[in-house]
Design an enzyme around this catalytic site. Structure first.
Site, short mmCIF file in Angstrom:
data_model
loop_
_atom_site.label_atom_id
_atom_site.label_comp_id
_atom_site.label_asym_id
_atom_site.label_seq_id
_atom_site.Cartn_x
_atom_site.Cartn_y
_atom_site.Cartn_z
N TYR A 248 -25.44 -25.24 5.03
CA TYR A 248 -24.77 -23.94 5.10
C TYR A 248 -24.17 -23.59 3.74
CZ TYR A 248 -21.48 -20.34 6.77
OH TYR A 248 -20.77 -19.18 6.97
N SER B 193 -19.86 -16.07 2.50
CA SER B 193 -18.76 -16.84 3.09
C SER B 193 -17.83 -17.26 1.96
CB SER B 193 -19.33 -18.10 3.76
OG SER B 193 -18.29 -19.01 4.07
N1 LIG Z 1 -16.90 -17.01 11.69
C1 LIG Z 1 -16.60 -17.47 10.49
O1 LIG Z 1 -15.62 -18.23 10.31
C2 LIG Z 1 -17.44 -17.05 9.30
C3 LIG Z 1 -16.90 -17.30 8.02
C4 LIG Z 1 -17.66 -16.94 6.91
C5 LIG Z 1 -18.89 -16.35 7.06
N2 LIG Z 1 -19.38 -16.13 8.30
C6 LIG Z 1 -20.71 -15.52 8.40
O2 LIG Z 1 -20.66 -14.35 9.18
C7 LIG Z 1 -21.94 -14.14 9.82
C8 LIG Z 1 -21.70 -13.92 11.30
O3 LIG Z 1 -21.10 -15.08 11.83
P1 LIG Z 1 -20.26 -15.09 13.19
O4 LIG Z 1 -19.08 -15.92 12.97
O5 LIG Z 1 -20.12 -13.71 13.70
O6 LIG Z 1 -21.28 -15.93 14.10
P2 LIG Z 1 -21.70 -15.78 15.65
O7 LIG Z 1 -20.59 -15.27 16.47
O8 LIG Z 1 -22.31 -17.10 15.99
O9 LIG Z 1 -22.85 -14.66 15.58
C9 LIG Z 1 -24.03 -14.89 14.90
C10 LIG Z 1 -25.00 -13.78 15.23
O10 LIG Z 1 -26.22 -14.03 14.50
C11 LIG Z 1 -27.31 -14.03 15.43
N3 LIG Z 1 -28.35 -14.91 14.88
C12 LIG Z 1 -28.30 -16.24 14.63
N4 LIG Z 1 -29.48 -16.65 14.14
C13 LIG Z 1 -30.29 -15.55 14.09
C14 LIG Z 1 -31.62 -15.34 13.68
N5 LIG Z 1 -32.41 -16.33 13.24
N6 LIG Z 1 -32.12 -14.07 13.74
C15 LIG Z 1 -31.37 -13.04 14.20
N7 LIG Z 1 -30.10 -13.20 14.62
C16 LIG Z 1 -29.57 -14.44 14.56
C17 LIG Z 1 -26.70 -14.50 16.75
O11 LIG Z 1 -27.47 -14.12 17.88
P3 LIG Z 1 -28.61 -15.09 18.51
O12 LIG Z 1 -28.07 -16.50 18.43
O13 LIG Z 1 -28.79 -14.58 19.90
O14 LIG Z 1 -29.80 -14.89 17.65
C18 LIG Z 1 -25.39 -13.74 16.71
O15 LIG Z 1 -25.59 -12.39 17.09
C19 LIG Z 1 -22.78 -15.37 9.51
O16 LIG Z 1 -23.64 -15.11 8.43
C20 LIG Z 1 -21.73 -16.40 9.10
O17 LIG Z 1 -22.25 -17.39 8.23
C21 LIG Z 1 -18.68 -16.46 9.43
#
Ligand SMILES: NC(=O)c1ccc[n+]([C@@H]2O[C@H](COP(=O)([O-])OP(=O)(O)OC[C@H]3O[C@@H](n4cnc5c(N)ncnc54)[C@H](OP(=O)(O)O)[C@@H]3O)[C@@H](O)[C@H]2O)c1
Length: 252
Positions: A151, A138
């Site tokens: 986080y 991130s």
């Molecule tokens: N969106 C942002 O602004 C942002 C910015 C920087 C970095 N990121 C990073 O990008 C990645 C994806 O984030 P996103 O924004 O796409 O989030 P999201 O839409 O909430 O998706 C998260 C995904 O991870 C899965 N997940 C959560 N806990 C899990 C576990 N213990 N085991 C397996 N799967 C799990 C969720 O499915 P289930 O809940 O069904 O398990 C979902 O498929 C993360 O690592 C996040 O920190 C996001």
């Protein structure tokens, strides 16, 4: 490195960045396998992208990682790409009471998850001619975000681990990439953060993923789209000013 005709495992591929990666990578003729913790979300992902393979597996559970490894290596021996994307992000007030096993959830999923996945899948990846590991950190790996302290610690830790992994795997067939997304429009950001961050807009998820795929194909090993690059520069030239700025965000 071309991201076509590969066999790709994406943790947390039922939503947000992981789901968009799955769609764009399927469109480029890759075999794509996603994981998540909820069958309903995995089924919906499969309906959206026919051909997608989906398995329930919790990235924070060692026994799930062992079972996933054994199943996938038997069914998809061509597996050559691991994208550690699963993650959660919460607002955590450190002065509030919270059970000890709950307070470290981001460490369990966002940091221990990728470390354990790499530990288990690396022997297989080392046996492939041209393998790839992408760890999704991130922009907050560069500067901590005080309303999300666990986080921030997990992502800074994942960044440090990924840099070490890259050094240790130098000269092997495994390329190690860190993808540090900025604020991105996904369900993760659309919850409590959206209310706190009044009017802030994230990068559209399709843009983030298109830019990330192009950067990997260009040979970049540290991908910092848009505001993430600014956070990295600011963390060097004005770290306390940047922390001060992020301290104001989301203050209730
Ligand atoms: N969106 C942002 O602004 C942002 C910015 C920087 C970095 N990121 C990073 O990008 C990645 C994806 O984030 P996103 O924004 O796409 O989030 P999201 O839409 O909430 O998706 C998260 C995904 O991870 C899965 N997940 C959560 N806990 C899990 C576990 N213990 N085991 C397996 N799967 C799990 C969720 O499915 P289930 O809940 O069904 O398990 C979902 O498929 C993360 O690592 C996040 O920190 C996001």
């Amino acid at each position: 490195m071309k991201l076509t005709a590969r066999t790709i495992l994406i943790t947390g591929g039922s939503s947000g960045i992981g789901l968009e990666l799955a769609g764009q990578l399927i469109a480029r003729s890759n075999v794509v396998i996603v994981t998540g913790r909820h069958d309903g979300a995995l089924e919906a992902a499969k309906r959206r992208f026919p051909g997608l393979q989906a398995f329930r597996s919790d990235a924070s559970a060692a026994e799930d990682i062992h079972a996933l490894h054994d199943t996938l290596i038997a069914r998809f021996p061509e597996l050559d790409t691991l994208i550690n994307n699963a993650g959660i992000m919460r607002i955590v007030k450190l002065a509030e009471e919270r059970p000890l096993d709950d307070v470290t959830r981001e460490i369990d999923i966002d940091l221990n998850g990728p470390i354990r996945m790499v530990q288990r899948f690396l022997p297989h990846l080392l046996s492939r001619p041209d393998a790839l590991i992408v760890n999704v950190s991130s922009g907050l790996a560069f500067v901590p975000f005080p309303i999300s302290p666990i986080y921030s610690a997990a992502k800074a830790g994942l960044r440090a681990y990924t840099r070490c992994l890259r050094v240790q795997l130098e000269g092997t067939n495994v390329t190690v990439v860190e993808l540090a997304p900025p604020l991105t429009e996904t369900p993760l950001f659309s919850t409590e953060f959206k209310d706190r961050m009044k009017g802030e807009k994230g990068m559209p998820v399709d843009v983030l993923v298109r830019r990330s795929i192009a950067a990997i194909e260009d040979g970049k090993t540290e991908i910092r789209p848009g505001p993430s690059n600014i956070l990295k520069i600011a963390s060097r030239v004005a770290p306390e000013t940047m922390l001060g700025q992020l301290s104001k965000v989301g203050r209730s």
